[in-house]
Scaffold this motif. Sequence first.
Motif, PDB file in Angstrom:
ATOM      1  N   ILE A 158      31.331  26.333  -3.983  1.00 20.22           N
ATOM      2  CA  ILE A 158      30.666  25.034  -4.134  1.00 20.22           C
ATOM      3  C   ILE A 158      31.639  23.947  -4.579  1.00 20.22           C
ATOM      4  CG2 ILE A 158      28.430  26.101  -4.621  1.00 20.22           C
ATOM      5  CD1 ILE A 158      28.924  25.380  -7.598  1.00 20.22           C
ATOM      6  N   ALA A 159      32.839  24.338  -4.986  1.00 20.24           N
ATOM      7  CA  ALA A 159      33.849  23.350  -5.368  1.00 20.24           C
ATOM      8  C   ALA A 159      35.241  23.921  -5.106  1.00 20.24           C
ATOM      9  CB  ALA A 159      33.710  22.952  -6.827  1.00 20.24           C
TER      10      ALA A 159
ATOM     11  N   GLU B  54      40.955  31.431  -8.718  1.00 18.48           N
ATOM     12  CA  GLU B  54      42.210  30.698  -8.844  1.00 18.48           C
ATOM     13  C   GLU B  54      43.223  31.274  -7.865  1.00 18.48           C
ATOM     14  OE1 GLU B  54      45.338  28.924 -12.158  1.00 18.48           O
ATOM     15  OE2 GLU B  54      43.946  30.519 -12.744  1.00 18.48           O
ATOM     16  N   VAL B  55      43.773  30.390  -7.035  1.00 12.88           N
ATOM     17  CA  VAL B  55      44.741  30.789  -6.015  1.00 12.88           C
ATOM     18  C   VAL B  55      45.930  29.851  -6.100  1.00 12.88           C
ATOM     19  CG1 VAL B  55      45.136  31.125  -3.533  1.00 12.88           C
ATOM     20  CG2 VAL B  55      42.879  31.592  -4.509  1.00 12.88           C
ATOM     21  N   ARG B  56      47.129  30.412  -6.033  1.00 12.72           N
ATOM     22  CA  ARG B  56      48.342  29.591  -6.006  1.00 12.72           C
ATOM     23  C   ARG B  56      48.899  29.615  -4.586  1.00 12.72           C
ATOM     24  NH1 ARG B  56      50.233  27.500 -10.403  1.00 12.72           N
ATOM     25  NH2 ARG B  56      52.256  27.128  -9.436  1.00 12.72           N
ATOM     26  N   MET B  57      49.043  28.433  -4.004  1.00 17.82           N
ATOM     27  CA  MET B  57      49.576  28.294  -2.658  1.00 17.82           C
ATOM     28  C   MET B  57      50.778  27.363  -2.702  1.00 17.82           C
ATOM     29  SD  MET B  57      46.005  27.946  -0.489  1.00 17.82           S
ATOM     30  CE  MET B  57      46.882  28.032   1.068  1.00 17.82           C
ATOM     31  N   ASP B  58      51.945  27.917  -2.335  1.00 17.01           N
ATOM     32  CA  ASP B  58      53.169  27.114  -2.353  1.00 17.01           C
ATOM     33  C   ASP B  58      53.320  26.372  -3.675  1.00 17.01           C
ATOM     34  OD1 ASP B  58      53.882  27.897   0.246  1.00 17.01           O
ATOM     35  OD2 ASP B  58      52.630  26.336   1.129  1.00 17.01           O
ATOM     36  N   ASP B  59      53.139  27.118  -4.778  1.00 18.78           N
ATOM     37  CA  ASP B  59      53.337  26.618  -6.146  1.00 18.78           C
ATOM     38  C   ASP B  59      52.287  25.598  -6.585  1.00 18.78           C
ATOM     39  OD1 ASP B  59      55.613  28.204  -6.582  1.00 18.78           O
ATOM     40  OD2 ASP B  59      56.917  26.711  -5.650  1.00 18.78           O
ATOM     41  N   GLN B  60      51.225  25.458  -5.819  1.00 18.81           N
ATOM     42  CA  GLN B  60      50.127  24.595  -6.253  1.00 18.81           C
ATOM     43  C   GLN B  60      48.922  25.457  -6.580  1.00 18.81           C
ATOM     44  OE1 GLN B  60      47.803  22.316  -3.403  1.00 18.81           O
ATOM     45  NE2 GLN B  60      47.861  20.522  -4.745  1.00 18.81           N
ATOM     46  N   SER B  61      48.297  25.194  -7.730  1.00 20.00           N
ATOM     47  CA  SER B  61      47.135  25.963  -8.146  1.00 20.00           C
ATOM     48  C   SER B  61      45.853  25.328  -7.596  1.00 20.00           C
ATOM     49  CB  SER B  61      47.064  26.039  -9.674  1.00 20.00           C
ATOM     50  OG  SER B  61      45.950  26.820 -10.078  1.00 20.00           O
ATOM     51  N   ILE B  62      44.974  26.181  -7.054  1.00 17.86           N
ATOM     52  CA  ILE B  62      43.689  25.726  -6.526  1.00 17.86           C
ATOM     53  C   ILE B  62      42.596  26.573  -7.160  1.00 17.86           C
ATOM     54  CG2 ILE B  62      42.273  25.363  -4.467  1.00 17.86           C
ATOM     55  CD1 ILE B  62      44.870  25.313  -2.841  1.00 17.86           C
ATOM     56  N   VAL B  63      41.578  25.922  -7.690  1.00 15.32           N
ATOM     57  CA  VAL B  63      40.458  26.609  -8.324  1.00 15.32           C
ATOM     58  C   VAL B  63      39.240  26.521  -7.412  1.00 15.32           C
ATOM     59  CG1 VAL B  63      38.864  26.585 -10.295  1.00 15.32           C
ATOM     60  CG2 VAL B  63      41.315  26.192 -10.653  1.00 15.32           C
ATOM     61  N   TYR B  64      38.506  27.630  -7.316  1.00 17.77           N
ATOM     62  CA  TYR B  64      37.270  27.670  -6.546  1.00 17.77           C
ATOM     63  C   TYR B  64      36.118  28.017  -7.481  1.00 17.77           C
ATOM     64  CZ  TYR B  64      40.214  27.777  -2.372  1.00 17.77           C
ATOM     65  OH  TYR B  64      41.134  27.472  -1.403  1.00 17.77           O
ATOM     66  N   LEU B  65      35.047  27.243  -7.421  1.00 15.10           N
ATOM     67  CA  LEU B  65      33.816  27.564  -8.125  1.00 15.10           C
ATOM     68  C   LEU B  65      32.802  28.046  -7.105  1.00 15.10           C
ATOM     69  CD1 LEU B  65      33.531  24.573 -10.638  1.00 15.10           C
ATOM     70  CD2 LEU B  65      34.817  26.714 -10.855  1.00 15.10           C
ATOM     71  N   TRP B  66      32.030  29.055  -7.489  1.00 13.61           N
ATOM     72  CA  TRP B  66      31.117  29.702  -6.546  1.00 13.61           C
ATOM     73  C   TRP B  66      29.679  29.503  -6.954  1.00 13.61           C
ATOM     74  CZ3 TRP B  66      32.963  32.287  -2.176  1.00 13.61           C
ATOM     75  CH2 TRP B  66      34.356  32.374  -2.105  1.00 13.61           C
TER      76      TRP B  66
ATOM     77  N   SER C 152      36.705  18.637  -4.305  1.00 12.06           N
ATOM     78  CA  SER C 152      35.757  18.601  -3.187  1.00 12.06           C
ATOM     79  C   SER C 152      34.584  19.498  -3.548  1.00 12.06           C
ATOM     80  CB  SER C 152      36.407  19.094  -1.894  1.00 12.06           C
ATOM     81  OG  SER C 152      37.546  18.336  -1.560  1.00 12.06           O
ATOM     82  N   THR C 153      33.369  19.091  -3.186  1.00  9.46           N
ATOM     83  CA  THR C 153      32.192  19.909  -3.487  1.00  9.46           C
ATOM     84  C   THR C 153      31.371  20.140  -2.225  1.00  9.46           C
ATOM     85  OG1 THR C 153      30.976  17.915  -4.151  1.00  9.46           O
ATOM     86  CG2 THR C 153      32.029  19.206  -5.900  1.00  9.46           C
ATOM     87  N   PHE C 154      30.572  21.217  -2.237  1.00 13.03           N
ATOM     88  CA  PHE C 154      29.852  21.650  -1.046  1.00 13.03           C
ATOM     89  C   PHE C 154      28.471  22.175  -1.422  1.00 13.03           C
ATOM     90  CE2 PHE C 154      34.338  22.769  -1.095  1.00 13.03           C
ATOM     91  CZ  PHE C 154      34.842  22.061  -0.015  1.00 13.03           C
TER      92      PHE C 154
END
Length: 257
Positions: free
Chosen positions: A153-154, A133-145, A203-205
Motif C-alpha cells: 500500500i506504500a 525493506e529492500v536496498r537497491m543500488d545502495d538506496q533503501s526502499i520501504v514497503y508497507l503492506w 507513493s501509495t496504492f
Amino acid sequence: MDSKIIMEDGVTTRTNYQYNHTKSYNRIEIIHSDSTIVLEKYLYADDDLSGLPVSCETSQSVLRNGHRNILPICISRSVNGEITERKIIQYRDLWGKSMNYVYPIEEHFQVGDGDFEKRVEYSRYNKAGKPVEVRMDDQSIVYLWGYHSQYPIARIENCTYNEVLAIIDQNSLEEIATAIAPDDGQWEKVNSLRKQLPDAIVSTFTYQPLVGMLSETAPSGITTYYKYDKAGRLTEKYRIDKQSGDKEYLENYEYKY
C-alpha cells in the motif's frame, strides 16, 4: 510449448514459452521480424547449476528442503546466442522458527562476461513473509503492506524501515498489514509519512482484492484511478481535475468478447 504472435506497425514478434515439470518457465524465446532472437533461460533447484557461483548450491539446498522448486535461482538473457546478462537470486529459509518461509535475500547481476555484482538486498520481512525493506543500488526502499498482507500500500524511497518505525510503531504496521483493508485512521497514519519524512519519496496504492489496483498516488500527490468491468478487466484509467471535478481520461479499454 506455447506461442504468441504479435503484429504491430508492420513488425511481427513471435514468443515461444517452454515449461519444466513444475509448469514453470524454463525458456522464453522471442523472435523478431529482423531475425533477432532473444532467449531467456531459467534455472531452478532441480536443474544442473554447475558453472555458477557456489552460493547457488546453498540456494538449491534451501529451495529443495523448503519444497519451493518453482522459484528460479538463475535467469540468463542472450541475444543471437550471446549471453548479455545473468541474474542470480540467493535464498534463505526460516523453517522451524516463528515464520516458515523461503525468501530471497540478495540478487546479483552480471553483464556480459563481467563479475557478478550485488544490486538488490532484501533486508527485512514482515510476519507474512513480505519484504518491508529492500536496498537497491545502495538506496533503501520501504514497503508497507495491507489487505491481509496481499498488496503493497506504500512504497517509500530514500528511507529506512527504522525511520518509518519512529513515526508508526510496529504494532500499528502489523494491524495495517493484517486488516481486510486499511481504515481511514490507518490511511491517515500512512499518508502522514509524506510530511514527516520530507526527504523520502512516498507513493501509495489502494486495491480491490482479487481484481486489481484502484488508485495510485504519486509522490507529487497526483492520484491516478483505475476502473474495471464485471469480469475484472481494466476499462478506464483516469485522474480527477481538481478545479472542475471532471475525469481526465488517460486510457480507455473496450473488449469485444
